[in-house]
Design a protein around this motif. Structure first.
Motif, mmCIF file in Angstrom:
data_model
loop_
_atom_site.group_PDB
_atom_site.id
_atom_site.type_symbol
_atom_site.label_atom_id
_atom_site.label_comp_id
_atom_site.label_asym_id
_atom_site.label_seq_id
_atom_site.Cartn_x
_atom_site.Cartn_y
_atom_site.Cartn_z
ATOM 1 N N ALA A 67 13.792 2.267 -6.394
ATOM 2 C CA ALA A 67 14.629 2.524 -5.219
ATOM 3 C C ALA A 67 13.811 2.562 -3.937
ATOM 4 C CB ALA A 67 15.391 3.838 -5.398
ATOM 5 N N ILE A 68 12.657 3.235 -3.968
ATOM 6 C CA ILE A 68 11.864 3.333 -2.748
ATOM 7 C C ILE A 68 11.231 1.986 -2.403
ATOM 8 C CG2 ILE A 68 9.765 4.145 -3.895
ATOM 9 C CD1 ILE A 68 11.050 5.181 -0.404
ATOM 10 N N CYS A 69 10.858 1.189 -3.408
ATOM 11 C CA CYS A 69 10.301 -0.142 -3.130
ATOM 12 C C CYS A 69 11.337 -1.052 -2.486
ATOM 13 C CB CYS A 69 9.763 -0.766 -4.413
ATOM 14 S SG CYS A 69 8.227 -0.014 -5.003
ATOM 15 N N MET A 70 12.550 -1.047 -3.010
ATOM 16 C CA MET A 70 13.601 -1.860 -2.405
ATOM 17 C C MET A 70 13.897 -1.382 -0.986
ATOM 18 S SD MET A 70 14.670 -4.458 -4.073
ATOM 19 C CE MET A 70 14.140 -5.133 -5.639
ATOM 20 N N TYR A 71 13.884 -0.071 -0.788
ATOM 21 C CA TYR A 71 14.082 0.460 0.567
ATOM 22 C C TYR A 71 12.983 -0.042 1.494
ATOM 23 C CZ TYR A 71 12.814 3.390 4.432
ATOM 24 O OH TYR A 71 12.394 3.793 5.668
ATOM 25 N N ARG A 72 11.731 -0.002 1.064
ATOM 26 C CA ARG A 72 10.635 -0.359 1.973
ATOM 27 C C ARG A 72 10.709 -1.833 2.375
ATOM 28 N NH1 ARG A 72 7.829 3.937 3.165
ATOM 29 N NH2 ARG A 72 7.289 5.542 1.623
ATOM 30 N N MET A 73 11.096 -2.701 1.462
ATOM 31 C CA MET A 73 11.283 -4.114 1.833
ATOM 32 C C MET A 73 12.490 -4.270 2.755
ATOM 33 S SD MET A 73 10.224 -6.397 -1.486
ATOM 34 C CE MET A 73 11.240 -5.576 -2.705
ATOM 35 N N ALA A 74 13.579 -3.596 2.415
ATOM 36 C CA ALA A 74 14.797 -3.684 3.223
ATOM 37 C C ALA A 74 14.565 -3.141 4.627
ATOM 38 C CB ALA A 74 15.932 -2.921 2.538
ATOM 39 N N HIS A 75 13.766 -2.079 4.739
ATOM 40 C CA HIS A 75 13.520 -1.454 6.040
ATOM 41 C C HIS A 75 12.804 -2.420 6.985
ATOM 42 C CE1 HIS A 75 13.036 1.799 8.890
ATOM 43 N NE2 HIS A 75 11.731 1.600 8.930
ATOM 44 N N GLN A 76 11.884 -3.217 6.450
ATOM 45 C CA GLN A 76 11.205 -4.199 7.295
ATOM 46 C C GLN A 76 12.200 -5.212 7.857
ATOM 47 O OE1 GLN A 76 7.982 -4.436 8.430
ATOM 48 N NE2 GLN A 76 8.828 -6.111 9.642
ATOM 49 N N HIS B 37 0.836 -1.201 0.000
ATOM 50 C CA HIS B 37 0.000 0.000 0.000
ATOM 51 C C HIS B 37 0.874 1.256 0.000
ATOM 52 C CE1 HIS B 37 -3.462 2.550 0.719
ATOM 53 N NE2 HIS B 37 -2.838 3.085 1.759
ATOM 54 N N LEU B 38 1.945 1.258 0.799
ATOM 55 C CA LEU B 38 2.863 2.401 0.817
ATOM 56 C C LEU B 38 3.515 2.597 -0.548
ATOM 57 C CD1 LEU B 38 4.685 1.907 4.253
ATOM 58 C CD2 LEU B 38 2.923 3.608 3.704
ATOM 59 N N MET B 39 3.894 1.502 -1.196
ATOM 60 C CA MET B 39 4.502 1.586 -2.519
ATOM 61 C C MET B 39 3.538 2.195 -3.532
ATOM 62 S SD MET B 39 6.347 -2.138 -2.695
ATOM 63 C CE MET B 39 7.765 -2.590 -1.692
ATOM 64 N N LEU B 40 2.274 1.794 -3.475
ATOM 65 C CA LEU B 40 1.280 2.350 -4.383
ATOM 66 C C LEU B 40 1.106 3.849 -4.143
ATOM 67 C CD1 LEU B 40 -1.515 -0.391 -4.431
ATOM 68 C CD2 LEU B 40 0.061 0.204 -6.291
ATOM 69 N N GLU B 41 1.138 4.259 -2.880
ATOM 70 C CA GLU B 41 1.058 5.688 -2.572
ATOM 71 C C GLU B 41 2.261 6.431 -3.137
ATOM 72 O OE1 GLU B 41 -1.639 6.253 1.406
ATOM 73 O OE2 GLU B 41 0.523 6.048 1.684
ATOM 74 N N ASP B 42 3.442 5.808 -3.043
ATOM 75 C CA ASP B 42 4.641 6.435 -3.604
ATOM 76 C C ASP B 42 4.507 6.589 -5.117
ATOM 77 O OD1 ASP B 42 5.817 6.403 -1.054
ATOM 78 O OD2 ASP B 42 6.675 4.421 -1.379
#
Length: 269
Positions: free
Chosen positions: A123-132, A92-97
């Motif tokens: 870049a932001i999608c890879m960050y969001r997975m990595a952040h988890q 959902h966050l990725m879709l918002e981005d």
């Protein structure tokens, strides 16, 4: 030379204490492609096929963690379960981005174009997975994922950074977001922006070193904002090529005013 060979052999053994970088980022790439079939050449024809593919990816993450000697103290099953339980929220966050990039870029025609082609979205999608994974204290995996994105896009986001919703990276090449940076909601960053530290002294490890960017801030190309005590107030606009090491109040516009010197010379005719 024999000593050199022995040294390289010893390093070979140490280097294989965890799965290869390629295996790790290929797993993340496959998760990304499953969520965004625009990036996937393989079409899944049923819901059952989607579920089966997720099961494969869950088992693969478990196997990657299990084969990492750097993650001996990890609860592998719990990490896998938590990652995939959080994936709908991350999606959902990725879709918002993606929507933020569509809304904020006149050159973007639709969401499919953003998802297929925009380096900032990758870049932001890879960050969001990595952040988890970073939140679960998984060693090295998060850095491998964000450095894969860095290599592909020129956008360097540390997985430890905290980034809010509706995040827009425009162009993005040369963008740097440090480990302890905090970014609010509806923030837009252009290429060459650095959210960095005033000092890289090793004794500062574990301390806040990077700035806080509040909601609805725009930071234009080439701006450098440094320091853990530096806060950019909400609804501010930071112009291109500025250098900031102290806080900026909300609703402020900061711009760089170059000193231009004109040199007149006589030309013999």
């Amino acid at each position: 030379m024999e000593k050199f060979y022995s040294t390289l052999f010893a390093r070979q053994q140490a280097a294989h204490d965890m799965p290869s970088n390629v295996r790790i980022w290929e797993w993340a790439r496959d998760v990304f492609r499953l969520m965004f079939p625009e990036r996937n050449s393989k079409k899944l024809l049923t819901v059952e096929a989607v579920k089966a593919t997720f099961t494969i990816l869950e088992n693969e993450l478990y196997d990657l963690l299990l084969n990492s000697k750097d993650c001996i103290g990890c609860d592998h099953r719990e990490i896998v379960q938590r990652f995939f339980e959080n994936l709908p929220h991350i999606y959902h966050l990725m879709l918002e981005d993606a929507q933020a990039m569509l809304d904020g870029d006149p050159a973007a025609n639709n969401l499919s174009e953003v998802i297929r082609t925009y380096p900032g979205f990758l870049a932001i999608c890879m960050y969001r997975m990595a952040h988890q994974l970073w939140l679960d204290r998984v060693p090295l995996f998060p850095r491998i994922l964000t450095e894969y994105a860095h290599e592909r896009t020129g956008i360097d986001i540390h997985p430890g950074a905290t980034i809010g919703r509706h995040f827009h990276i425009d162009h993005g090449t040369g963008l740097v977001i440090g480990e302890t940076a905090v970014i609010g909601d509806h923030v837009k960053l252009y290429q060459g922006v650095t959210l960095g530290a005033l000092s890289v002294d090793k004794v500062l490890a574990g301390q806040r070193r990077h700035p806080i960017i509040e909601d609805h801030v725009i930071i234009y190309a080439g701006a450098t904002i440094l320091g853990g005590n530096t806060r950019i107030g909400h609804h501010s606009v930071i112009g291109g090529n500025v250098w900031i090491t102290s806080s900026v109040p909300p609703d402020t516009t900061v711009f760089h005013k170059p000193q231009i010197q004109f040199i007149h010379s006589k030309v013999d005719r």
